[in-house]
Enzyme design. Structure first.
Site, PDB file in Angstrom:
ATOM      1  N   ASN A  10       0.869  -1.185   0.000  1.00 36.73           N
ATOM      2  CA  ASN A  10       0.000   0.000   0.000  1.00 36.73           C
ATOM      3  C   ASN A  10       0.902   1.230   0.000  1.00 36.73           C
ATOM      4  OD1 ASN A  10      -1.812   2.049   0.503  1.00 36.73           O
ATOM      5  ND2 ASN A  10      -2.313   1.388   2.601  1.00 36.73           N
ATOM      6  N   TRP A  11       1.027   1.852  -1.162  1.00 31.39           N
ATOM      7  CA  TRP A  11       1.966   2.982  -1.278  1.00 31.39           C
ATOM      8  C   TRP A  11       1.396   4.278  -0.724  1.00 31.39           C
ATOM      9  CZ3 TRP A  11       4.305   2.140  -6.885  1.00 31.39           C
ATOM     10  CH2 TRP A  11       5.044   0.941  -6.867  1.00 31.39           C
ATOM     11  N   LYS A  12       0.109   4.273  -0.399  1.00 35.33           N
ATOM     12  CA  LYS A  12      -0.539   5.484   0.127  1.00 35.33           C
ATOM     13  C   LYS A  12      -0.269   6.665  -0.824  1.00 35.33           C
ATOM     14  CE  LYS A  12      -0.207   3.417   4.637  1.00 35.33           C
ATOM     15  NZ  LYS A  12      -0.166   3.552   6.073  1.00 35.33           N
ATOM     16  N   HIS A  95      -9.570   1.439   4.465  1.00 33.71           N
ATOM     17  CA  HIS A  95      -8.321   1.594   5.228  1.00 33.71           C
ATOM     18  C   HIS A  95      -8.566   2.577   6.383  1.00 33.71           C
ATOM     19  CE1 HIS A  95      -4.273   2.818   6.284  1.00 33.71           C
ATOM     20  NE2 HIS A  95      -3.870   1.683   5.747  1.00 33.71           N
ATOM     21  N   GLU A  97      -6.984   5.000   7.429  1.00 28.59           N
ATOM     22  CA  GLU A  97      -6.770   6.414   7.071  1.00 28.59           C
ATOM     23  C   GLU A  97      -7.972   6.974   6.319  1.00 28.59           C
ATOM     24  OE1 GLU A  97      -2.968   5.727   5.222  1.00 28.59           O
ATOM     25  OE2 GLU A  97      -2.157   5.223   7.188  1.00 28.59           O
ATOM     26  N   GLU A 167      -5.593  -4.536  10.542  1.00 26.73           N
ATOM     27  CA  GLU A 167      -4.580  -3.503  10.757  1.00 26.73           C
ATOM     28  C   GLU A 167      -4.882  -2.715  12.019  1.00 26.73           C
ATOM     29  OE1 GLU A 167      -2.478  -2.506   6.819  1.00 26.73           O
ATOM     30  OE2 GLU A 167      -4.175  -1.163   7.013  1.00 26.73           O
ATOM     31  N   GLY A 173       2.401   2.580  10.626  1.00 28.03           N
ATOM     32  CA  GLY A 173       3.378   3.647  10.436  1.00 28.03           C
ATOM     33  C   GLY A 173       4.085   4.070  11.717  1.00 28.03           C
ATOM     34  N   SER A 213       3.278  -1.821  10.294  1.00 29.30           N
ATOM     35  CA  SER A 213       4.725  -1.903  10.501  1.00 29.30           C
ATOM     36  C   SER A 213       5.330  -3.270  10.176  1.00 29.30           C
ATOM     37  CB  SER A 213       5.084  -1.463  11.930  1.00 29.30           C
ATOM     38  OG  SER A 213       4.689  -0.115  12.154  1.00 29.30           O
ATOM     39  N   GLY A 234       2.825  -1.031   4.254  1.00 23.38           N
ATOM     40  CA  GLY A 234       2.898   0.378   3.869  1.00 23.38           C
ATOM     41  C   GLY A 234       4.334   0.802   3.648  1.00 23.38           C
ATOM     42  N   GLY A 235       4.926   1.423   4.658  1.00 22.53           N
ATOM     43  CA  GLY A 235       6.268   1.997   4.564  1.00 22.53           C
ATOM     44  C   GLY A 235       7.302   1.103   3.897  1.00 22.53           C
TER      45      GLY A 235
HETATM   46  P1  PGA Z   1       2.749   0.529   7.557  1.00 16.73           P
HETATM   47  O1  PGA Z   1       1.288   0.722   6.894  1.00 16.73           O
HETATM   48  O2  PGA Z   1       3.289  -0.782   7.029  1.00 16.73           O
HETATM   49  O3  PGA Z   1       3.538   1.719   7.095  1.00 16.73           O
HETATM   50  O4  PGA Z   1       2.548   0.489   9.019  1.00 16.73           O
HETATM   51  C1  PGA Z   1       0.424  -0.363   6.714  1.00 16.73           C
HETATM   52  C2  PGA Z   1      -0.884   0.109   6.142  1.00 16.73           C
HETATM   53  O5  PGA Z   1      -1.395   1.153   6.583  1.00 16.73           O
HETATM   54  O6  PGA Z   1      -1.469  -0.536   5.234  1.00 16.73           O
END
Ligand code: PGA
Length: 248
Positions: A10-12, A95, A97, A167, A173, A213, A234-235
């Site tokens: 997930n590159w956001k 998600h 967010e 999640e 993050g 994470s 994500g990251g």
């Molecule tokens: P993260 O994000 O790996 O940076 O914690 C995961 C996500 O929100 O899908």
């Protein structure tokens, strides 16, 4: 029950279309994982370049959101049909967010899940508790509810096609990964919640991912838990480290 693992990146809101193309191209040239299905989820404007970059490989492409109507006066929105026409196969829905900053609710998640399925997209449905909810001891109750509402009105046949990502919001993050035991406990509960609606056979087919994470150092342990069928990353999916996560 053997469930093939899924690792979704997930590159956001990261990478321009040209950066996304370059990154996807370099991944595509060295990609050889038989262990897992790999799905890249770039921003909308980078979907086409990423699809182009991974052409001819087994890497799949997903979007990070969509709207539940087919077409019309919804300025700024993207429909499932548009995504399918591009060649997108998956869509992340709900998600945390999106729930936090863009007003998405269990109800809108359900509408989007239904539209994704009827359009031929695989929804990756996100659920998870905030830190305060974990501290209040309501994690299981909350996640069960999020899951049940997301699947409302689906047939078992449709439910089988879905993917869920657990999640915990406090792990996203933050570098504070859930322990493999914490993640397993909730993923098992999600499978139970699905079984109580659609039966065990259906529940056993659904891939349940962990996200929050995930990195090269913790992926193997997390993904070896019985109810964790891969990760939403994500990251770590933005850098070369993602190759190690895929080959966990
Ligand atoms: P993260 O994000 O790996 O940076 O914690 C995961 C996500 O929100 O899908």
């Amino acid at each position: 029950m053997m469930r093939k693992k899924i690792i979704a990146g997930n590159w956001k809101m990261n990478k321009t279309p040209s950066e996304a193309y370059e990154f996807a191209k370099s991944m595509a040239s060295s990609f050889d994982s038989e262990k897992a299905e790999v799905i890249l989820c770039p921003p909308f404007v980078a979907l086409q370049p990423v699809l182009e970059a991974v052409k001819g490989t087994h890497i799949q492409v997903g979007s990070q959101n969509m709207f539940h109507e087919d077409a019309g006066a919804y300025t700024g929105e993207i429909s499932a049909k548009m995504l399918v026409d591009l060649g997108v196969s998956h869509v992340i829905i709900g998600h945390s967010e999106r729930r936090e900053y863009f007003g998405e609710t269990d109800k809108t998640v359900n509408l989007k899940v239904k539209k994704a399925l009827s359009s031929g997209l695989v929804p990756i449905i996100c659920v998870g508790e905030r830190l305060t909810e974990r501290e209040q001891g309501i994690t299981m109750e909350l996640v069960r509810l999020q899951t049940k509402v997301a699947y409302e009105g689906l047939t078992a046949q449709d439910a089988e096609k879905t993917v869920i990502a657990y999640e915990p919001v406090w792990a996203i993050g933050t570098g504070k990964t859930a322990t493999s035991a914490q993640a397993q406990e909730v993923c098992a509960e999600i499978r139970l919640a699905i079984a109580s609606v659609f039966g065990q056979e259906t529940a056993d087919k659904i891939r349940i991912l962990y996200g929050g994470s995930v990195n090269a150092a913790n992926a193997k342990e997390l993904f070896s838990m019985p109810d964790i069928d891969g990760g939403l990353v994500g990251g770590a999916s933005l850098k070369a480290e993602f190759e190690q996560v895929i080959h966990f």
